[in-house]
Design a protein around this motif. Structure first.
Motif, PDB file in Angstrom:
ATOM      1  N   THR A 219      25.666  64.372  56.718  1.00  0.00           N
ATOM      2  CA  THR A 219      25.358  63.877  55.777  1.00  0.00           C
ATOM      3  C   THR A 219      24.541  65.655  55.095  1.00  0.00           C
ATOM      4  O   THR A 219      24.423  65.563  54.360  1.00  0.00           O
ATOM      5  N   GLY A 220      24.893  66.516  56.829  1.00  0.00           N
ATOM      6  CA  GLY A 220      24.834  67.756  56.487  1.00  0.00           C
ATOM      7  C   GLY A 220      23.470  68.323  56.618  1.00  0.00           C
ATOM      8  O   GLY A 220      23.088  69.483  56.830  1.00  0.00           O
ATOM      9  N   HIS A 221      22.775  67.382  57.680  1.00  0.00           N
ATOM     10  CA  HIS A 221      21.114  67.394  58.159  1.00  0.00           C
ATOM     11  C   HIS A 221      21.455  68.062  59.663  1.00  0.00           C
ATOM     12  O   HIS A 221      22.201  67.855  59.584  1.00  0.00           O
ATOM     13  N   ALA A 222      20.738  69.488  59.322  1.00  0.00           N
ATOM     14  CA  ALA A 222      20.267  69.890  60.548  1.00  0.00           C
ATOM     15  C   ALA A 222      19.580  69.688  61.752  1.00  0.00           C
ATOM     16  O   ALA A 222      18.269  69.885  61.207  1.00  0.00           O
ATOM     17  N   TYR A 223      20.229  70.074  62.589  1.00  0.00           N
ATOM     18  CA  TYR A 223      19.507  69.814  64.202  1.00  0.00           C
ATOM     19  C   TYR A 223      19.223  71.698  64.591  1.00  0.00           C
ATOM     20  O   TYR A 223      20.270  71.696  64.486  1.00  0.00           O
ATOM     21  N   GLY A 224      18.441  70.884  66.003  1.00  0.00           N
ATOM     22  CA  GLY A 224      18.884  72.521  66.502  1.00  0.00           C
ATOM     23  C   GLY A 224      17.362  72.576  67.643  1.00  0.00           C
ATOM     24  O   GLY A 224      16.042  72.036  67.594  1.00  0.00           O
ATOM     25  N   GLY A 225      18.141  73.406  69.161  1.00  0.00           N
ATOM     26  CA  GLY A 225      16.989  73.822  69.603  1.00  0.00           C
ATOM     27  C   GLY A 225      17.716  74.917  70.868  1.00  0.00           C
ATOM     28  O   GLY A 225      19.067  75.075  70.470  1.00  0.00           O
ATOM     29  N   HIS A 226      17.420  74.495  72.304  1.00  0.00           N
ATOM     30  CA  HIS A 226      17.724  75.374  73.116  1.00  0.00           C
ATOM     31  C   HIS A 226      19.069  74.405  73.946  1.00  0.00           C
ATOM     32  O   HIS A 226      18.639  73.393  73.723  1.00  0.00           O
ATOM     33  N   LEU A 227      20.307  75.134  74.287  1.00  0.00           N
ATOM     34  CA  LEU A 227      21.180  74.726  74.641  1.00  0.00           C
ATOM     35  C   LEU A 227      21.436  73.544  75.971  1.00  0.00           C
ATOM     36  O   LEU A 227      20.902  74.902  76.532  1.00  0.00           O
ATOM     37  N   ALA A 228      20.768  72.545  76.356  1.00  0.00           N
ATOM     38  CA  ALA A 228      20.816  72.561  77.417  1.00  0.00           C
ATOM     39  C   ALA A 228      21.642  71.347  78.091  1.00  0.00           C
ATOM     40  O   ALA A 228      23.197  71.166  77.122  1.00  0.00           O
ATOM     41  N   PRO A 229      21.915  70.991  79.618  1.00  0.00           N
ATOM     42  CA  PRO A 229      23.467  70.516  80.003  1.00  0.00           C
ATOM     43  C   PRO A 229      23.338  69.038  79.321  1.00  0.00           C
ATOM     44  O   PRO A 229      21.834  68.788  78.689  1.00  0.00           O
ATOM     45  N   GLY A 230      24.832  68.585  79.077  1.00  0.00           N
ATOM     46  CA  GLY A 230      24.018  67.413  78.951  1.00  0.00           C
ATOM     47  C   GLY A 230      25.315  67.080  76.974  1.00  0.00           C
ATOM     48  O   GLY A 230      25.074  66.643  76.681  1.00  0.00           O
TER      49      GLY A 230
END
Lengths: 145, 145, 145
Positions: free
Chosen positions: C99-110
């Motif tokens: 839907t174009g909704h954005a997420y974000g954060g610190h890139l973790a393993p997995g």
């Protein structure tokens, strides 16, 4: 048509902004101190609170708002040019809260650093000065169209 | 294992996209004009409307959608390579509305610039050509695994 | 005041992460293989699922969460430095759903790659080692304030 100037890579720095510092002010101070008048900055990290701007394209005024909570900086992208003859940092940020929900906008004074790692690059080449642009109401680079 | 080619920095440009221009088309035109066949682009600014793509990994087709409102470009990251022997800009964008809510996706034609400042870098080195990849259904760089 | 080191551009690479690879592990492996101990990475693409971290500034612990769906990577920004004497990739990502909704954060393993194109740059200069920082509880670069 887009317009662009050819430039050369200049000095390159990697560093961190101090805890509690104002993100935009700290980056601007570094450019002043190192006399970086043209360049690029990128950063990631976290803030204690963010103050962002959205440019209202109709009224041609910035609307500023605060996201008053700890946030990750997922991306800061900015450039350095001149405004009134002085180094000026124009940066946009993308942020994320504890649920991963993302926010973004024009980086304004009042964004307080928790931890921030940046890369700052100077460019050598024709200087770019921001002048008032009648069409947008913004201060854009004076370049031949 | 990831695969990568060593390249050298080439020509470097800083500039702006004209008000009302199509963001992806303007960047592509610059690459064609300057004969940039391998490189990187980054940008920030604002758009009058955005047209974005999301790649459906199941059906292996892009779904395109329009966010029909003024938005800040908080981050544009892209690369330049060859598709059918011609310079091809692949860029993703993150955008934010007046409340700070963030949107993102694959930059598609139909994204109209309000104001946009970019840095475009050419790389010298082995050219990368996009070929159809059976696993993903995408046109990915032909590189030895 | 912010603190920074002057560095020089080193080796520059453009490449892709293999389908199904763990995004953070693949980037780290490349740095180990090429002995990149200081540098920068940027990427775009798509993931099959993402695992992200948010640093709780109060408890000083990372909270990890999974966004268990296909997502576009709209921006990956990271740096390379040393932790316990070994190349360490610190990256943040911004992602978007259908839907174009954005997420974000610190890139973790997995975080599992669907397709990912990156640019990896080594810097030559004073190495940066991550040490425990009492104020933030993070491992930050040891640099004179």
């Amino acid at each position: 048509m887009a317009t662009m100037n050819k430039v050369e890579p200049g000095k390159l720095f990697i560093g961190k902004v101090r805890h509690g510092g104002d993100l935009l002010e700290e980056l601007t101070t570094l450019c002043l101190k190192e006399n970086i008048r043209l360049g690029r900055v990128g950063a990631l990290g976290a803030v204690q609170r963010a103050r962002l701007g959205f440019y209202d394209q109709q009224t041609q005024e910035y609307q500023f708002f605060v996201v008053d909570q700890p946030l990750e900086i997922t991306a800061l992208l900015g450039n350095v040019s001149l405004k009134d003859g002085t180094p000026f940092v124009h940066a946009h940020v993308t942020l994320a809260d504890k649920t991963g929900h993302a926010y973004g906008g024009h980086l304004a004074p009042g964004t307080v650093v928790f931890a921030c790692e940046f890369i700052l690059e100077a460019f050598d080449g024709p200087l770019l000065e921001r002048n008032f642009d009648e069409t947008t109401g913004l201060h854009l680079w004076a370049m031949p169209e």
